[in-house]
Motif scaffolding. Structure first.
Motif, PDB file in Angstrom:
ATOM      1  N   ALA A 229       0.836  -1.301  -0.053  1.00 41.84           N
ATOM      2  CA  ALA A 229       0.106   0.087  -0.020  1.00 41.84           C
ATOM      3  C   ALA A 229       0.781   1.205  -0.052  1.00 41.84           C
ATOM      4  CB  ALA A 229      -0.991   0.214   1.246  1.00 41.84           C
ATOM      5  N   GLY A 230       1.939   1.201   0.690  1.00 39.67           N
ATOM      6  CA  GLY A 230       2.935   2.301   0.771  1.00 39.67           C
ATOM      7  C   GLY A 230       3.469   2.585  -0.459  1.00 39.67           C
ATOM      8  N   LEU A 231       4.114   1.643  -1.177  1.00 38.97           N
ATOM      9  CA  LEU A 231       4.897   1.836  -2.393  1.00 38.97           C
ATOM     10  C   LEU A 231       3.766   2.392  -3.298  1.00 38.97           C
ATOM     11  CD1 LEU A 231       7.326  -1.216  -2.263  1.00 38.97           C
ATOM     12  CD2 LEU A 231       7.743   1.171  -2.129  1.00 38.97           C
ATOM     13  N   ARG A 232       2.458   1.644  -3.444  1.00 38.76           N
ATOM     14  CA  ARG A 232       1.462   2.137  -4.471  1.00 38.76           C
ATOM     15  C   ARG A 232       1.278   3.636  -4.431  1.00 38.76           C
ATOM     16  NH1 ARG A 232      -2.112  -1.288  -2.845  1.00 38.76           N
ATOM     17  NH2 ARG A 232      -1.285  -2.891  -4.238  1.00 38.76           N
ATOM     18  N   GLU A 233       1.275   4.166  -3.090  1.00 38.07           N
ATOM     19  CA  GLU A 233       1.076   5.463  -2.998  1.00 38.07           C
ATOM     20  C   GLU A 233       2.247   6.355  -3.171  1.00 38.07           C
ATOM     21  OE1 GLU A 233      -0.283   8.342   0.914  1.00 38.07           O
ATOM     22  OE2 GLU A 233      -0.531   6.405   1.010  1.00 38.07           O
ATOM     23  N   ASN A 234       3.243   5.946  -2.959  1.00 40.99           N
ATOM     24  CA  ASN A 234       4.513   6.852  -2.982  1.00 40.99           C
ATOM     25  C   ASN A 234       5.519   6.764  -4.181  1.00 40.99           C
ATOM     26  OD1 ASN A 234       4.825   8.564  -0.192  1.00 40.99           O
ATOM     27  ND2 ASN A 234       4.065   6.516   0.272  1.00 40.99           N
ATOM     28  N   LEU A 235       5.381   5.479  -4.789  1.00 39.48           N
ATOM     29  CA  LEU A 235       6.401   5.364  -6.106  1.00 39.48           C
ATOM     30  C   LEU A 235       5.616   5.572  -7.406  1.00 39.48           C
ATOM     31  CD1 LEU A 235       8.918   4.196  -6.781  1.00 39.48           C
ATOM     32  CD2 LEU A 235       7.899   1.948  -6.844  1.00 39.48           C
ATOM     33  N   VAL A 236       6.320   6.340  -8.034  1.00 36.10           N
ATOM     34  CA  VAL A 236       5.900   6.689  -9.453  1.00 36.10           C
ATOM     35  C   VAL A 236       7.057   6.513 -10.324  1.00 36.10           C
ATOM     36  CG1 VAL A 236       4.906   8.532 -10.708  1.00 36.10           C
ATOM     37  CG2 VAL A 236       4.331   8.571  -8.241  1.00 36.10           C
ATOM     38  N   THR A 237       6.791   5.629 -11.273  1.00 39.95           N
ATOM     39  CA  THR A 237       7.707   5.198 -12.444  1.00 39.95           C
ATOM     40  C   THR A 237       7.255   5.757 -13.588  1.00 39.95           C
ATOM     41  OG1 THR A 237       6.350   3.283 -12.873  1.00 39.95           O
ATOM     42  CG2 THR A 237       8.158   2.817 -11.322  1.00 39.95           C
ATOM     43  N   ASP A 238       7.755   7.289 -13.604  1.00 40.21           N
ATOM     44  CA  ASP A 238       7.373   8.048 -14.779  1.00 40.21           C
ATOM     45  C   ASP A 238       8.502   8.664 -15.653  1.00 40.21           C
ATOM     46  OD1 ASP A 238       8.148   9.950 -12.700  1.00 40.21           O
ATOM     47  OD2 ASP A 238       6.596  10.967 -12.862  1.00 40.21           O
ATOM     48  N   GLY A 239       9.846   8.032 -15.128  1.00 44.21           N
ATOM     49  CA  GLY A 239      10.952   8.218 -15.968  1.00 44.21           C
ATOM     50  C   GLY A 239      11.859   8.988 -15.023  1.00 44.21           C
ATOM     51  N   ARG A 240      11.361   9.289 -13.848  1.00 42.63           N
ATOM     52  CA  ARG A 240      12.392  10.143 -12.973  1.00 42.63           C
ATOM     53  C   ARG A 240      13.226   8.980 -12.250  1.00 42.63           C
ATOM     54  NH1 ARG A 240       7.922  12.138  -8.568  1.00 42.63           N
ATOM     55  NH2 ARG A 240       6.813  12.364 -10.234  1.00 42.63           N
ATOM     56  N   ARG A 241      14.295   9.290 -12.071  1.00 37.12           N
ATOM     57  CA  ARG A 241      15.176   8.225 -11.001  1.00 37.12           C
ATOM     58  C   ARG A 241      14.955   8.273  -9.663  1.00 37.12           C
ATOM     59  NH1 ARG A 241      19.747   6.230 -12.866  1.00 37.12           N
ATOM     60  NH2 ARG A 241      21.244   7.048 -11.123  1.00 37.12           N
ATOM     61  N   THR A 242      14.581   6.892  -9.614  1.00 35.19           N
ATOM     62  CA  THR A 242      14.245   6.744  -8.145  1.00 35.19           C
ATOM     63  C   THR A 242      14.871   5.496  -7.485  1.00 35.19           C
ATOM     64  OG1 THR A 242      12.016   7.857  -8.613  1.00 35.19           O
ATOM     65  CG2 THR A 242      12.157   6.283  -6.372  1.00 35.19           C
ATOM     66  N   ALA A 243      15.324   5.628  -6.204  1.00 35.92           N
ATOM     67  CA  ALA A 243      15.718   4.581  -5.583  1.00 35.92           C
ATOM     68  C   ALA A 243      14.885   4.260  -4.091  1.00 35.92           C
ATOM     69  CB  ALA A 243      17.176   4.781  -4.900  1.00 35.92           C
ATOM     70  N   VAL A 244      14.877   2.934  -3.689  1.00 34.88           N
ATOM     71  CA  VAL A 244      14.124   2.678  -2.633  1.00 34.88           C
ATOM     72  C   VAL A 244      15.102   2.021  -1.445  1.00 34.88           C
ATOM     73  CG1 VAL A 244      12.297   1.173  -1.591  1.00 34.88           C
ATOM     74  CG2 VAL A 244      11.950   2.297  -3.821  1.00 34.88           C
TER      75      VAL A 244
END
Length: 333
Positions: A229-244
């Motif tokens: 639930a938390g990742l669904r709300e906070n993680l956006v894979t729209d091309g930005r460089r993201t690390a978890v």
């Protein structure tokens, strides 16, 4: 007729099992009041208490048993370090008794009483939330005691741990060097000091950067559902460089399963790094970068520290801090 036990004496005397065990088996150097000692001995005589045959046959008060209480034996960290502790204990002639309290303070207390009734010479423990009273009781009873991995802020006891705050900062420095647009910290919503050290290390380092940060905080139970639930709300894979950054291996495995479910690729869509290792990492398409704790060294140090206490050579209540290492695999791009 049921044979009288230490637990029976404790109930009748209105004291803990640990106190009874100490009076009956470790009389020298006790801080237990004389009135309490006499009461316990009188009750033991009145109910015809007969000690365990093995313990009775020993020429000394030592049973050569030590207890290990972990928070969750299903966690690879605890099962792995338990194996090393058993190996190190056997080298010194000890047999290891292991209990898992499942993050439950009541179960933790009952395990301390059970091990005391089994006349263990001392205990290595991973304290849980609200276990302060049980730990302080053992200290008051002068029980040889060593904390492992975790510590209690308001209880002074010798222990073995790692540099949680510093290594968490090192993780952040590594990720910051990769020029990510944002970093998501996945951690526990808890009062456990060692986990708060990891979180604080993240927060302090990232506050000095311009990188966007988010946090997903979950409870110690029902981890998978809360992380998804938390990742669904906070993680956006729209091309930005993201690390978890997952602050434990259990969190990482739950998060990795979410990525697979949602067809999120690692490291193409999101980079991942985790605290602690687990064999489960090797089952995923891409192995995860992780923080490795020196389990064998920590195990050896904890057994030696406890053995010193048992043999009357305590080195004080200082905490020995080991250095964890960041292991690079292929999950950070």
């Amino acid at each position: 007729m049921k044979r009288a036990s230490i637990k029976d004496i404790a109930k009748m005397a209105g004291v803990s099992v640990a106190t009874v065990s100490y009076v009956l088996n470790k009389k020298e150097g006790s801080r237990i009041g004389e009135a309490t000692r006499v009461k316990i001995l009188e009750i033991a005589e009145a109910i015809n208490y007969i000690p365990n045959k093995i313990a009775k046959s020993l020429k000394t008060s030592k049973s050569k048993l030590i207890g290990l209480i972990v928070a969750d034996i299903s966690n690879d960290f605890y099962s792995g370090i338990a194996r090393h502790i058993e190996d190190e204990a056997m080298k010194l002639g000890y047999t290891l008794l292991i209990g898992s309290c499942d993050e439950n303070p009541d179960k933790f207390r009952k395990l301390t009483e059970l091990f005391s009734e089994q006349q263990v010479d001392g205990m290595i423990i991973a304290p849980v939330i609200d276990s302060d009273e049980a730990v302080q009781k053992m200290i008051s009873d002068q029980y040889p005691l060593v904390t492992l991995d975790r510590y209690l802020t308001h209880v002074d006891v010798a222990g073995i741990m790692i540099n949680n705050f510093e290594v968490s900062g090192q993780v952040c420095a590594f990720l910051a060097g990769k020029k990510f647009d944002e970093i998501i910290y996945v951690g526990y919503d808890t009062r456990l000091p060692h986990l708060l050290d990891r979180q604080t290390g993240f927060e302090k380092y990232m506050a000095e950067t311009e990188i966007v940060t988010r946090k997903v905080m979950v409870g110690l139970h029902n981890i998978a559902a809360e992380i998804h639930a938390g990742l669904r709300e906070n993680l956006v894979t729209d091309g930005r460089r993201t690390a978890v950054y997952f602050s434990s291996n259990k969190l990482a495995v739950a998060g990795r399963s979410y990525f697979i479910k949602e067809n999120i690729r690692v490291p193409e869509d999101v980079s991942v790094i985790a605290f602690d290792e687990t064999e489960a990492y090797t089952l995923f398409p891409t192995e995860i970068d992780f923080v490795k704790q020196p389990l064998k060294e920590m195990a050896g140090a904890s057994v030696k520290l406890l053995d010193d206490q048992i043999n009357g050579n305590p080195s004080g209540n200082e905490r020995t801090v080991f250095t964890a290492e960041l292991i690079h695999k292929k999950s950070v791009r």
